[in-house]
Design a protein around this motif. Structure first.
Motif, PDB file in Angstrom:
ATOM      1  N   ALA A  36       0.840  -1.196   0.000  1.00 23.59           N
ATOM      2  CA  ALA A  36       0.000   0.000   0.000  1.00 23.59           C
ATOM      3  C   ALA A  36       0.878   1.250   0.000  1.00 23.59           C
ATOM      4  CB  ALA A  36      -0.925  -0.012   1.218  1.00 23.59           C
ATOM      5  N   GLU A  37       1.898   1.224   0.830  1.00 23.10           N
ATOM      6  CA  GLU A  37       2.844   2.326   0.932  1.00 23.10           C
ATOM      7  C   GLU A  37       3.465   2.638  -0.439  1.00 23.10           C
ATOM      8  OE1 GLU A  37       3.099   3.801   4.279  1.00 23.10           O
ATOM      9  OE2 GLU A  37       4.263   5.079   2.963  1.00 23.10           O
ATOM     10  N   MET A  38       3.919   1.613  -1.130  1.00 22.39           N
ATOM     11  CA  MET A  38       4.567   1.806  -2.436  1.00 22.39           C
ATOM     12  C   MET A  38       3.594   2.452  -3.422  1.00 22.39           C
ATOM     13  SD  MET A  38       6.521  -1.869  -2.873  1.00 22.39           S
ATOM     14  CE  MET A  38       7.699  -2.480  -1.661  1.00 22.39           C
ATOM     15  N   LEU A  39       2.368   1.953  -3.455  1.00 23.51           N
ATOM     16  CA  LEU A  39       1.379   2.516  -4.369  1.00 23.51           C
ATOM     17  C   LEU A  39       1.112   3.968  -4.007  1.00 23.51           C
ATOM     18  CD1 LEU A  39      -1.070  -0.505  -4.538  1.00 23.51           C
ATOM     19  CD2 LEU A  39       0.300   0.417  -6.429  1.00 23.51           C
ATOM     20  N   TYR A  40       0.986   4.209  -2.727  1.00 18.02           N
ATOM     21  CA  TYR A  40       0.727   5.557  -2.230  1.00 18.02           C
ATOM     22  C   TYR A  40       1.810   6.524  -2.693  1.00 18.02           C
ATOM     23  CZ  TYR A  40       0.268   9.231   1.358  1.00 18.02           C
ATOM     24  OH  TYR A  40       0.148  10.416   2.014  1.00 18.02           O
ATOM     25  N   HIS A  41       3.056   6.118  -2.566  1.00 16.25           N
ATOM     26  CA  HIS A  41       4.148   6.992  -2.973  1.00 16.25           C
ATOM     27  C   HIS A  41       4.218   7.176  -4.481  1.00 16.25           C
ATOM     28  CE1 HIS A  41       5.874   6.763   1.190  1.00 16.25           C
ATOM     29  NE2 HIS A  41       5.918   8.036   0.910  1.00 16.25           N
ATOM     30  N   THR A  42       3.849   6.132  -5.197  1.00 17.86           N
ATOM     31  CA  THR A  42       3.785   6.249  -6.645  1.00 17.86           C
ATOM     32  C   THR A  42       2.716   7.260  -7.045  1.00 17.86           C
ATOM     33  OG1 THR A  42       4.407   3.931  -6.879  1.00 17.86           O
ATOM     34  CG2 THR A  42       3.392   4.984  -8.797  1.00 17.86           C
ATOM     35  N   LEU A  43       1.616   7.233  -6.321  1.00 14.48           N
ATOM     36  CA  LEU A  43       0.462   8.049  -6.692  1.00 14.48           C
ATOM     37  C   LEU A  43       0.571   9.490  -6.234  1.00 14.48           C
ATOM     38  CD1 LEU A  43      -2.170   5.349  -5.781  1.00 14.48           C
ATOM     39  CD2 LEU A  43      -1.934   6.377  -8.059  1.00 14.48           C
ATOM     40  N   ARG A  44       1.240   9.707  -5.134  1.00 15.90           N
ATOM     41  CA  ARG A  44       1.285  11.020  -4.492  1.00 15.90           C
ATOM     42  C   ARG A  44       1.606  12.186  -5.441  1.00 15.90           C
ATOM     43  NH1 ARG A  44       0.890  12.655   0.929  1.00 15.90           N
ATOM     44  NH2 ARG A  44      -0.728  14.173   0.503  1.00 15.90           N
ATOM     45  N   PRO A  45       2.624  12.097  -6.256  1.00 23.17           N
ATOM     46  CA  PRO A  45       2.966  13.236  -7.124  1.00 23.17           C
ATOM     47  C   PRO A  45       1.797  13.674  -7.997  1.00 23.17           C
ATOM     48  CG  PRO A  45       4.717  11.614  -7.162  1.00 23.17           C
ATOM     49  CD  PRO A  45       3.574  10.990  -6.422  1.00 23.17           C
ATOM     50  N   GLU A  46       1.111  12.726  -8.604  1.00 23.12           N
ATOM     51  CA  GLU A  46      -0.002  13.050  -9.490  1.00 23.12           C
ATOM     52  C   GLU A  46      -1.291  13.333  -8.731  1.00 23.12           C
ATOM     53  OE1 GLU A  46      -0.537  12.795 -13.180  1.00 23.12           O
ATOM     54  OE2 GLU A  46       1.568  13.410 -13.008  1.00 23.12           O
ATOM     55  N   HIS A  47      -1.399  12.744  -7.556  1.00 24.42           N
ATOM     56  CA  HIS A  47      -2.648  12.878  -6.789  1.00 24.42           C
ATOM     57  C   HIS A  47      -2.315  13.268  -5.355  1.00 24.42           C
ATOM     58  CE1 HIS A  47      -4.925  10.764 -10.012  1.00 24.42           C
ATOM     59  NE2 HIS A  47      -3.739  10.211 -10.201  1.00 24.42           N
ATOM     60  N   PRO A  48      -1.994  14.524  -5.161  1.00 27.92           N
ATOM     61  CA  PRO A  48      -1.473  14.982  -3.877  1.00 27.92           C
ATOM     62  C   PRO A  48      -2.440  14.774  -2.717  1.00 27.92           C
ATOM     63  CG  PRO A  48      -1.246  16.657  -5.584  1.00 27.92           C
ATOM     64  CD  PRO A  48      -2.153  15.606  -6.124  1.00 27.92           C
ATOM     65  N   SER A  49      -3.721  14.650  -3.026  1.00 31.57           N
ATOM     66  CA  SER A  49      -4.668  14.506  -1.926  1.00 31.57           C
ATOM     67  C   SER A  49      -4.920  13.031  -1.582  1.00 31.57           C
ATOM     68  CB  SER A  49      -5.995  15.175  -2.276  1.00 31.57           C
ATOM     69  OG  SER A  49      -6.755  14.322  -3.107  1.00 31.57           O
ATOM     70  N   MET A  50      -4.319  12.152  -2.347  1.00 31.98           N
ATOM     71  CA  MET A  50      -4.523  10.719  -2.114  1.00 31.98           C
ATOM     72  C   MET A  50      -4.106  10.342  -0.693  1.00 31.98           C
ATOM     73  SD  MET A  50      -5.231   7.637  -3.376  1.00 31.98           S
ATOM     74  CE  MET A  50      -5.273   7.966  -5.136  1.00 31.98           C
TER      75      MET A  50
END
Lengths: 141, 141
Positions: A36-50
């Motif tokens: 979950a952590e890895m996905l979260y970090h992958t997503l963060r740049p494009e989706h800052p509110s994730m």
DNA sequence: TTGTGTGCAAACACTTTGCAATTAG
DNA sequence: CTAATTGCAAAGTGTTTGCACACAA
């Protein structure tokens, strides 16, 4: 049938977060299984509110509708695998990377287990651990 | 060589707690693998001052000196097994009991894995899950 | 005596949950 | 419009750790 249709057909709403998480999971290497952590970090740049909670909640839904399998491979965190066919895995004890392990005949093992046990067997988990080639290289400085 | 001698020979002190924990572990059915909680509750009546932390710390030592194996079988808590020979397990998905699963040829599986992977394999975990006969009986009311 | 071990409570890592605000349909 | 979803922060799990006190050697 794409992710939006699958979600709708199961009574779930289609949200940008769900699409993004699904894409991120698919974007990972075929035989690589992020946490979950890895996905979260992958997503963060494009989706800052994730939020991490959304990743977890979404994965729960994805598992329920058969889009992912949740792997427990002995490093105390869930890894997600969008290949829902039964197969075994190997985890690097140094970097915690989890990859597919091919060539193990799960069906044969399952048959032996069914015959040898009084349990109604519902699942099996076969996980190897070892040192991946990359970590092995590093270590031999 | 008894537990006291083993502890001493490895440089650890012999305490009533360690003896009691060892006995409690041995006291469990041969093919039954308790968690720290279970051992703690077994021990509490006779050793009211026993703490969970001591059970955990003791198990860490026992593992280090090869007296137990720590099993991670997919229910998010460690189960302890004093049979340190490699063998596979089955966990009841209803009551979380963990028992030995005989008849699986781990050596053969390991050989296949070694040949088919680029990892330096150091271990394998094979766990089945299902419904134990007791729980199956209950459920069919 | 002296350094290891114990027991408590606090800290931890990962995951889940409650809830007010937001948004898909 | 309104029920589902999000994001935050708080709670929850099993496990580990810091530390004063107790105790084995």
């Amino acid at each position: 049938m794409d992710i939006a249709q699958i979600l709708r057909s199961q009574g779930f709403k289609v949200t940008p977060q769900r699409i993004a998480i699904y894409d991120a999971l698919r974007g990972h290497h075929h035989h690589d299984h992020p946490t979950a952590e890895m996905l979260y970090h992958t997503l963060r740049p494009e989706h800052p509110s994730m939020s991490l909670a959304t990743v977890y909640k979404t994965m729960e839904i994805f598992e329920k509708i058969g889009l992912v399998k949740i792997l427990e491979v002995g490093d105390e965190r869930a890894h997600y695998d969008w290949d829902t066919e039964a197969h075994s895995h190997i985890r690097c004890v140094r970097c915690n990377k989890v990859e597919d392990m091919m060539g193990i005949d799960l069906q044969a093992i399952r048959t032996i287990a069914d015959q040898g046990s009084e349990y109604q067997i519902t699942g099996q988990h076969i996980t190897f651990e070892g040192v991946c080639p990359e970590c092995a290289k590093k270590e031999s400085h």
